[in-house]
Structures are given as structure tokens and as C-alpha cells.
Design a protein around this motif. Structure first.
Motif, mmCIF file in Angstrom:
data_model
loop_
_atom_site.group_PDB
_atom_site.id
_atom_site.type_symbol
_atom_site.label_atom_id
_atom_site.label_comp_id
_atom_site.label_asym_id
_atom_site.label_seq_id
_atom_site.Cartn_x
_atom_site.Cartn_y
_atom_site.Cartn_z
ATOM 1 N N ASN A 126 0.830 -1.204 0.000
ATOM 2 C CA ASN A 126 0.000 0.000 0.000
ATOM 3 C C ASN A 126 0.865 1.255 0.000
ATOM 4 O O ASN A 126 0.602 2.212 -0.749
ATOM 5 C CB ASN A 126 -0.923 -0.030 1.219
ATOM 6 N N LEU A 138 -9.077 -0.166 -5.417
ATOM 7 C CA LEU A 138 -9.380 -1.512 -4.955
ATOM 8 C C LEU A 138 -8.120 -2.108 -4.345
ATOM 9 O O LEU A 138 -7.043 -2.045 -4.924
ATOM 10 C CB LEU A 138 -9.847 -2.406 -6.123
ATOM 11 N N PHE A 139 -8.270 -2.648 -3.160
ATOM 12 C CA PHE A 139 -7.173 -3.354 -2.484
ATOM 13 C C PHE A 139 -7.841 -4.444 -1.648
ATOM 14 O O PHE A 139 -8.219 -4.216 -0.502
ATOM 15 C CB PHE A 139 -6.354 -2.404 -1.606
ATOM 16 N N ARG A 140 -8.033 -5.615 -2.257
ATOM 17 C CA ARG A 140 -8.838 -6.652 -1.617
ATOM 18 C C ARG A 140 -8.063 -7.968 -1.564
ATOM 19 O O ARG A 140 -7.923 -8.662 -2.564
ATOM 20 C CB ARG A 140 -10.135 -6.862 -2.375
ATOM 21 N N PRO A 141 -7.542 -8.327 -0.369
ATOM 22 C CA PRO A 141 -6.895 -9.632 -0.224
ATOM 23 C C PRO A 141 -7.911 -10.751 -0.431
ATOM 24 O O PRO A 141 -9.067 -10.658 0.000
ATOM 25 C CB PRO A 141 -6.366 -9.618 1.215
ATOM 26 N N GLY A 142 -7.494 -11.793 -1.121
ATOM 27 C CA GLY A 142 -8.378 -12.914 -1.406
ATOM 28 C C GLY A 142 -8.190 -14.049 -0.413
ATOM 29 O O GLY A 142 -7.617 -13.886 0.667
ATOM 30 N N ILE A 155 -4.062 -10.736 -4.050
ATOM 31 C CA ILE A 155 -4.626 -9.433 -3.672
ATOM 32 C C ILE A 155 -5.079 -8.741 -4.946
ATOM 33 O O ILE A 155 -4.275 -8.473 -5.852
ATOM 34 C CB ILE A 155 -3.584 -8.554 -2.948
ATOM 35 N N ASP A 198 -5.412 -2.613 -13.447
ATOM 36 C CA ASP A 198 -5.974 -3.733 -12.688
ATOM 37 C C ASP A 198 -4.932 -4.854 -12.666
ATOM 38 O O ASP A 198 -4.332 -5.167 -13.699
ATOM 39 C CB ASP A 198 -7.262 -4.239 -13.342
#
Length: 229
Positions: A126, A138-142, A155, A198
Motif C-alpha cells: 500500500n 481496490l485493495f482486496r486480499p483474497g 490481492i 488492474d
């Protein structure tokens, strides 16, 4: 006198052949015990020879199979000997290679964060984007994907900014002390002349001892194949 001796010898030979021939005439095939001595002994010798010949070929056949098996075993043993001899000759070199591989693996393991260090690594990613003046949309850990000896965390990222800033951000990610890869990159035009990227950032961490034990229980080692008969 020589002529008289010759006539006497010829006469005796003819008589002997006649006697032998007479013994083989009018033989009763249903009662061999009544045959004269010469036919009986001739049949006995013939049968003995036939039996010996048959037994000889049977013995040779078994010996040929044993010989073929022994030759195949010899070839196999020679190959194994050459392989082991090569290993023995190169043993010192193989030990050095093993040490180098272990050192390399240790260095790679140091680049994998532990479970406790994952939050700090996410913060580093980040901060790398913010340091290049990028906006995180968008910053979304999977979901964590557990492998045999490590865990993978994908991520989902979407950042917007200038072209050069996005390129510098990718370089900063590659230069992090921990292993992070950018996958499935897509760059599209965004508002106000900016670009949007993306991507899926993947970071990895090593499993602790408890996780390794649990993973081995889930995926037991493969059973070795039975040797060919």
C-alpha cells in the motif's frame, strides 16, 4: 592260397549278415520277449538313446531360460554399478551442489514472510502505491491458497495515476524485500487523462510447523509403485 583265404572271409561275412537279418524277420510285435537277443538289445539301445536325447533337449531348454535371465540380470547389475560408480566419483561435487541448493533455498525462505509479518507486507504494498501518488480504488486480499510448503495470498488491485508512476510502482513491488508478483495486468484509460491498472498481486509466506503437519495429513505422500515382476 591268398585267394582261398579271401574266399573264406567273404563267405563268413555273408553268413554273419544272413544270421543277423534272420533275427529281425518274422518278429511278433505283440510279444517282444520272444524276440532273439539282437533285436531285443537293439530296441533297448534305441529307446535309451531317444530318452537321453529328449532329456538332453529339455535340460538345455531350462538352461537357456536360466542363461537368458542371468544375462538380463548381468546387464541390470552393470547399469546399477555404472550409476553408483558415477555417483561415487562425483560425490564431493554433489555434496557441494547440495550445500549450494540448501543455501539458495534458505535465502528464498527468508524472502517469504511468516504469518505474523503478512500485515506488514500488505502495508508495504500500500505504501509503495501511495509513495508514487497513486490512488487505490481496490485493495482486496483474497482467500489464502495453501500449497505443500507455502501459502499464497492473492490481492486484487486497482490503482489510478500517471503512466510513469504506475511503472515505478511495479518496479517498487519487484524490489520489495519479500516476494510479491504482479499478475493479469490490465491498463486502461481513466478519467482526467490518467490510467487505471488492474492486477492481482500475489505474495507468499512459508508455513509454520503446525500448518505443515496439517497439510501432510490432508495430502499424504504417494505410495511407491510396486516393482515390476
Amino acid at each position: 592260397m591268398a585267394s582261398s583265404l579271401k574266399i573264406k572271409i567273404n563267405f563268413n561275412l555273408k553268413e554273419w549278415f544272413s544270421g543277423v537279418t534272420a533275427q529281425f524277420q518274422n518278429l511278433d510285435s505283440k510279444d517282444p520277449s520272444s524276440w532273439p537277443a539282437l533285436p531285443r538289445y537293439s530296441v533297448f539301445v534305441l529307446l535309451s538313446v531317444v530318452c537321453v536325447v529328449i532329456l538332453w533337449f529339455v535340460w538345455l531348454s531350462d538352461s537357456e531360460i536360466a542363461l537368458t535371465q542371468a544375462q538380463a540380470s548381468e546387464v541390470k547389475l552393470r547399469d546399477e554399478y555404472k550409476l553408483k560408480l558415477g555417483k561415487a566419483v562425483n560425490l564431493d561435487a554433489l555434496k557441494k551442489q547440495r550445500e549450494q541448493v540448501q543455501l539458495y533455498v534458505t535465502q528464498l525462505e527468508k524472502q517469504l514472510p511468516s504469518k505474523a509479518e503478512m500485515d506488514a507486507l500488505l502495508s508495504d504494498i500500500n505504501q509503495a502505491g501511495l509513495g508514487r501518488s497513486l490512488q487505490f480504488e481496490l485493495f482486496r486480499p483474497g482467500q489464502v491458497i495453501v500449497r505443500d510448503y507455502y501459502a499464497e495470498l492473492p490481492i486484487a488491485l486497482r490503482v489510478t495515476g500517471r503512466y510513469h508512476d504506475i511503472g515505478s510502482f511495479a518496479g517498487d513491488i519487484a524490489n520489495l524485500s519479500r516476494i510479491v508478483t504482479l499478475n493479469n495486468l490490465t491498463i486502461l484509460p481513466a478519467r482526467d487523462g490518467a490510467l487505471a491498472m488492474d492486477a492481482v498481486a500475489k505474495t507468499f509466506r512459508y508455513l509454520d510447523a503446525d500448518e505443515i503437519k496439517a497439510q501432510r495429513k490432508v495430502t499424504p505422500p504417494p505410495t511407491p509403485a510396486a516393482p515390476a515382476k
